[in-house]
Motif scaffolding. Sequence first.
Motif, PDB file in Angstrom:
ATOM      1  N   ALA A 138      24.173  38.510  41.229  1.00  0.00           N
ATOM      2  CA  ALA A 138      24.833  39.728  40.775  1.00  0.00           C
ATOM      3  C   ALA A 138      26.348  39.620  40.875  1.00  0.00           C
ATOM      4  O   ALA A 138      27.070  40.347  40.187  1.00  0.00           O
ATOM      5  CB  ALA A 138      24.343  40.925  41.591  1.00  0.00           C
ATOM      6  N   ALA A 139      26.817  38.757  41.752  1.00  0.00           N
ATOM      7  CA  ALA A 139      28.257  38.600  41.932  1.00  0.00           C
ATOM      8  C   ALA A 139      28.538  37.209  42.470  1.00  0.00           C
ATOM      9  O   ALA A 139      27.729  36.634  43.206  1.00  0.00           O
ATOM     10  CB  ALA A 139      28.814  39.655  42.881  1.00  0.00           C
ATOM     11  N   VAL A 140      29.674  36.686  42.104  1.00  0.00           N
ATOM     12  CA  VAL A 140      30.160  35.419  42.646  1.00  0.00           C
ATOM     13  C   VAL A 140      31.324  35.749  43.563  1.00  0.00           C
ATOM     14  O   VAL A 140      32.280  36.422  43.154  1.00  0.00           O
ATOM     15  CB  VAL A 140      30.606  34.461  41.533  1.00  0.00           C
ATOM     16  CG1 VAL A 140      31.195  33.182  42.122  1.00  0.00           C
ATOM     17  CG2 VAL A 140      29.436  34.134  40.612  1.00  0.00           C
ATOM     18  N   THR A 141      31.226  35.323  44.805  1.00  0.00           N
ATOM     19  CA  THR A 141      32.306  35.603  45.748  1.00  0.00           C
ATOM     20  C   THR A 141      33.014  34.316  46.135  1.00  0.00           C
ATOM     21  O   THR A 141      32.404  33.243  46.182  1.00  0.00           O
ATOM     22  CB  THR A 141      31.783  36.278  47.031  1.00  0.00           C
ATOM     23  OG1 THR A 141      31.083  35.321  47.831  1.00  0.00           O
ATOM     24  CG2 THR A 141      30.858  37.440  46.707  1.00  0.00           C
ATOM     25  N   ALA A 142      34.285  34.459  46.409  1.00  0.00           N
ATOM     26  CA  ALA A 142      35.066  33.379  47.003  1.00  0.00           C
ATOM     27  C   ALA A 142      35.282  33.750  48.462  1.00  0.00           C
ATOM     28  O   ALA A 142      35.972  34.722  48.769  1.00  0.00           O
ATOM     29  CB  ALA A 142      36.408  33.229  46.283  1.00  0.00           C
ATOM     30  N   PHE A 179      33.408  46.513  48.798  1.00  0.00           N
ATOM     31  CA  PHE A 179      32.736  46.056  47.589  1.00  0.00           C
ATOM     32  C   PHE A 179      32.333  47.201  46.655  1.00  0.00           C
ATOM     33  O   PHE A 179      32.071  46.955  45.481  1.00  0.00           O
ATOM     34  CB  PHE A 179      31.463  45.268  47.949  1.00  0.00           C
ATOM     35  CG  PHE A 179      31.705  44.059  48.810  1.00  0.00           C
ATOM     36  CD1 PHE A 179      32.875  43.332  48.691  1.00  0.00           C
ATOM     37  CD2 PHE A 179      30.764  43.637  49.723  1.00  0.00           C
ATOM     38  CE1 PHE A 179      33.103  42.205  49.468  1.00  0.00           C
ATOM     39  CE2 PHE A 179      30.975  42.505  50.506  1.00  0.00           C
ATOM     40  CZ  PHE A 179      32.152  41.793  50.382  1.00  0.00           C
ATOM     41  N   ALA A 180      32.203  48.406  47.166  1.00  0.00           N
ATOM     42  CA  ALA A 180      31.648  49.507  46.374  1.00  0.00           C
ATOM     43  C   ALA A 180      32.687  50.609  46.216  1.00  0.00           C
ATOM     44  O   ALA A 180      33.150  51.178  47.207  1.00  0.00           O
ATOM     45  CB  ALA A 180      30.393  50.051  47.041  1.00  0.00           C
ATOM     46  N   ASN A 181      33.037  50.918  44.950  1.00  0.00           N
ATOM     47  CA  ASN A 181      33.918  52.051  44.701  1.00  0.00           C
ATOM     48  C   ASN A 181      33.098  53.338  44.656  1.00  0.00           C
ATOM     49  O   ASN A 181      31.875  53.337  44.874  1.00  0.00           O
ATOM     50  CB  ASN A 181      34.720  51.839  43.418  1.00  0.00           C
ATOM     51  CG  ASN A 181      33.822  51.667  42.191  1.00  0.00           C
ATOM     52  OD1 ASN A 181      32.657  52.076  42.192  1.00  0.00           O
ATOM     53  ND2 ASN A 181      34.373  51.050  41.143  1.00  0.00           N
ATOM     54  N   ALA A 182      33.746  54.445  44.358  1.00  0.00           N
ATOM     55  CA  ALA A 182      33.077  55.747  44.386  1.00  0.00           C
ATOM     56  C   ALA A 182      31.939  55.809  43.375  1.00  0.00           C
ATOM     57  O   ALA A 182      30.870  56.388  43.652  1.00  0.00           O
ATOM     58  CB  ALA A 182      34.097  56.858  44.129  1.00  0.00           C
ATOM     59  N   ALA A 183      32.140  55.244  42.173  1.00  0.00           N
ATOM     60  CA  ALA A 183      31.090  55.279  41.149  1.00  0.00           C
ATOM     61  C   ALA A 183      29.875  54.464  41.582  1.00  0.00           C
ATOM     62  O   ALA A 183      28.719  54.870  41.365  1.00  0.00           O
ATOM     63  CB  ALA A 183      31.633  54.749  39.825  1.00  0.00           C
ATOM     64  N   THR A 184      30.111  53.312  42.204  1.00  0.00           N
ATOM     65  CA  THR A 184      28.999  52.481  42.683  1.00  0.00           C
ATOM     66  C   THR A 184      28.237  53.207  43.790  1.00  0.00           C
ATOM     67  O   THR A 184      27.000  53.186  43.826  1.00  0.00           O
ATOM     68  CB  THR A 184      29.524  51.137  43.196  1.00  0.00           C
ATOM     69  OG1 THR A 184      30.285  50.496  42.171  1.00  0.00           O
ATOM     70  CG2 THR A 184      28.383  50.230  43.620  1.00  0.00           C
ATOM     71  N   VAL A 237      35.783  38.853  44.719  1.00  0.00           N
ATOM     72  CA  VAL A 237      34.421  39.203  44.300  1.00  0.00           C
ATOM     73  C   VAL A 237      34.432  39.389  42.795  1.00  0.00           C
ATOM     74  O   VAL A 237      35.236  40.175  42.262  1.00  0.00           O
ATOM     75  CB  VAL A 237      33.933  40.497  44.984  1.00  0.00           C
ATOM     76  CG1 VAL A 237      32.541  40.878  44.462  1.00  0.00           C
ATOM     77  CG2 VAL A 237      33.914  40.347  46.490  1.00  0.00           C
ATOM     78  N   HIS A 238      33.543  38.686  42.091  1.00  0.00           N
ATOM     79  CA  HIS A 238      33.477  38.767  40.634  1.00  0.00           C
ATOM     80  C   HIS A 238      32.055  39.131  40.218  1.00  0.00           C
ATOM     81  O   HIS A 238      31.174  38.269  40.134  1.00  0.00           O
ATOM     82  CB  HIS A 238      33.879  37.436  40.003  1.00  0.00           C
ATOM     83  CG  HIS A 238      35.285  37.018  40.307  1.00  0.00           C
ATOM     84  ND1 HIS A 238      36.373  37.530  39.638  1.00  0.00           N
ATOM     85  CD2 HIS A 238      35.775  36.152  41.235  1.00  0.00           C
ATOM     86  CE1 HIS A 238      37.478  36.998  40.128  1.00  0.00           C
ATOM     87  NE2 HIS A 238      37.142  36.162  41.105  1.00  0.00           N
TER      88      HIS A 238
END
Length: 561
Positions: free
Chosen positions: A52-56, A132-137, A65-66
């Motif tokens: 779901a995401a690629v992290t560095a 990692f999570a904004n308000a919409a997430t 986080v991508h």
Amino acid sequence: MSGPLPADPLDASRPWPIVWSIAGTDSGGGAGLSADQRAADAMQVHLCPVVAAVTAQNSLAVSEVHPVGREVLDAQLRALADDMPPQAIKTGLLGNAEQVACVAEWVDRLRERGPVALVVDPVLGATTGATFANAATLRAYQRLLLPRATLVTPNQDEAVRLLQRDPQDPHPSLADIPTQARGLQGMGCESVCITGGDARPALADDDHDALTASDLARLALDWMSTPHAEGWLAAERAPTAHTHGTGCTFATAAAAALARGFVSADALVLAKMVTLGALRAGQAAGIGAGPVRAHAGFITDPSLLPRLSWGEAPHFLAPFTPPRPDGVPVSGLGLYALVDSAERVRQVLAAGVRTVQLRVKAPEVAAPDWPSKLQREITESVAAAQAVDGAMLFINDHAEAALQAGASGVHLGQEDLLALNDGERIRLADQLDLGISSHSLWELCRAATLHPRYIACGPVWPTLTKAMPWRAQGLDNLAWWCAMSPAPVVAIGGILTPAQATQAARSGADGVCVVRGLGDVPAATVPAFQQALVEGRASGTALAGWPHPSLEGALSEPALP
């Protein structure tokens, strides 16, 4: 999501259940899908790692986080649904609200074909401070994932965010956390486990009766609220700085246990065991905290068995790692007769039995003289046992009457103990030898907290003596109980023949309970049962492997006849 769900695949044999983990990569190999794979291997399920995401990141911090695009996430899930539909799905790092919506739609579509468990590990931020999570997430979690979740496993900070509490509020006390869990259940989650291994919540005034500050510092406490049980799941903290991937390991192990057919309460026991074992095996892999390393040997390591409190106060009377002579807690209970009258107590004692339980069932409509008759049966049974050297008598259920008669032991079911308060349970444990029934992993963990004289495992074979929802434990679960329990184990349920007694003894049972198998004349049947126990123990103890679910869950295989 476009197009219909693929048709059912061919009925191919799959020796390991399938779990999808929808989560992020970790370039340092510590958390995310890397930890999930190690946990799945330890739990013997097949993991499908969905990116779901690629992290560095490395052992010190997450630098980038991508999230993958929704179409990329959807393509991965569609490819799996064609060939490898899951028994359980675990979510980790989801990068945005669109990903959350995509997962929710797939859960619904898969559930149209059959049951699928969903474990939500709400990875809302990193321990190093990255968010990692904004308000919409966060809103998408609340609206779309929590109502679909079989189990959600937030840590204490994540629980606060999901409940939209002020993060500046004081850190919760132990007394606050059960309320938070029920708040999450009110948002639609079937089961909740608020993990506390990475935090030390404050002690409220009421907690001091159960724990000291030093106790709290040495224990990792997780509060679980499930349809079958709730309480503090406790284990001693592993003395390590290498904790990277702990939450991922816990959630994936729980999903794997659900995929194997365990209900949530038992799945959380197994997840706690896997995680503690992984922490003990953690190793450095950089400058910072190293990864935890889940391993398959956890399943038969008795030092990993957690304890489960009876209520909201974390009372744990028994030590977490009691001494086990030669690795097995043997106390010589032997042939254990379960009888229904004082006269029958005298018969089995005369036949050579030295461990007896008196179980006098109350009539459906009790006559006015019933209490006095019950007390007379108990008093006469106690006197009979006291007259025989080495005899042990346990009174079933009627603890106060047993105390009044001077009995030394009582056998209680877990429902009876749950009906008492903490003070009453502690008083019984102090004044009487306790025998406690157990039918599932969480009941074993809960029984162990009271330092019982023995823990009963049953029913080993199907029994008509008592109606109950539990599946037969079988010799495999009995062997696991005997290997893992910190107290001696009594095998009970459906034991009618000496051959069965031999098998139970070979499985490691310290006591073997017989009811109908003793017949009308115990003097004629007891010698064969006692010889059977001798032969069973002489043949060596069976090795324990994986237990099977003893309570039918949504993903369980049909019960065997």
